[in-house]
Write an enzyme that holds these catalytic residues in place. Sequence first.
Site, short mmCIF file in Angstrom:
data_model
loop_
_atom_site.label_atom_id
_atom_site.label_comp_id
_atom_site.label_asym_id
_atom_site.label_seq_id
_atom_site.Cartn_x
_atom_site.Cartn_y
_atom_site.Cartn_z
N LYS A 191 -4.84 -5.05 12.42
CA LYS A 191 -5.14 -5.06 13.85
C LYS A 191 -6.64 -5.23 14.10
CE LYS A 191 -1.04 -4.94 15.44
NZ LYS A 191 -0.52 -6.13 16.13
N TYR B 126 -1.90 -1.52 8.34
CA TYR B 126 -1.69 -1.89 9.74
C TYR B 126 -3.02 -1.91 10.51
CZ TYR B 126 0.11 -1.48 14.54
OH TYR B 126 0.36 -1.68 15.87
N THR C 13 7.98 4.02 24.85
CA THR C 13 9.10 3.10 24.70
C THR C 13 9.61 3.13 23.26
OG1 THR C 13 9.85 0.83 25.09
CG2 THR C 13 7.67 1.09 24.16
#
Length: 184
Positions: A89, A85, A120
Site C-alpha cells: 500500500k 500488505y 463493512t
Amino acid sequence: SAIKGIFDKFPHTDAAIGLAGGCPMHPFSSTSPEEFERIFRYNYMGQTYFTRSVLHEWVKRNIPGQIIYTSSLVGSLPWPDLSAYICAKAAVEMFAKCLALEYSERHIRFNVVAPGHVATGSQLKIYNEDEPYRTMVNRVIPLKRMVRPEAIADAFLWLCSSLADDVNGQVIKVDLGASIPKVG
C-alpha cells in the site's frame, strides 16, 4: 483485454479506479518469502498492470483522465502483522505520486483514497464480535467508531468531480483521525 473492451464500449472514459487489496494478518516471522511476495504482488503489481492498460488507451485517444487507487490507513502507518500488505500500500501511494508528475503534461491525474477501519464486511463482523479488536479500534480512532462505507464512496465521488480538478498526487485519508499522531 478487459480494459480495451471497456474503452471500445465507452471510448471517452476519463476516470478509472484501482481497488485491489486485502490480506489476513501475516506476521513477518511466519510469512514465507513466497507468501510475502504473493501478498505484495496482489496489492501492488496488479495496480501497475491495470494502470498500463488504462494509460495505453488514454494516450492513444489523447484523453485527459484520472486514476484513483485504494490504499489503506496502514499505507503510511506501521501496524504489526501486516508488513507485506503495508509495503504494497505504501508502494501504491508512491506510485501515484510518481505518475502524477510523469503524466502531468498529458493532464492525467493520479490520486489515492486511504480508508481507515471501515464498517463493512469481515471488518465490521470482527469489530462487533471481537472485544479486543473493538477496543483497539476505539483506542486508535479519536471518534470511537468505524468509518462509514458511504464516506469512502464520497471521497471517490469528490475526486471524480470538478470540485477536485486541482487535486493531483494526493492521498486522501478517510480514517476518522486514526492517522493523526498521538502523544503519550
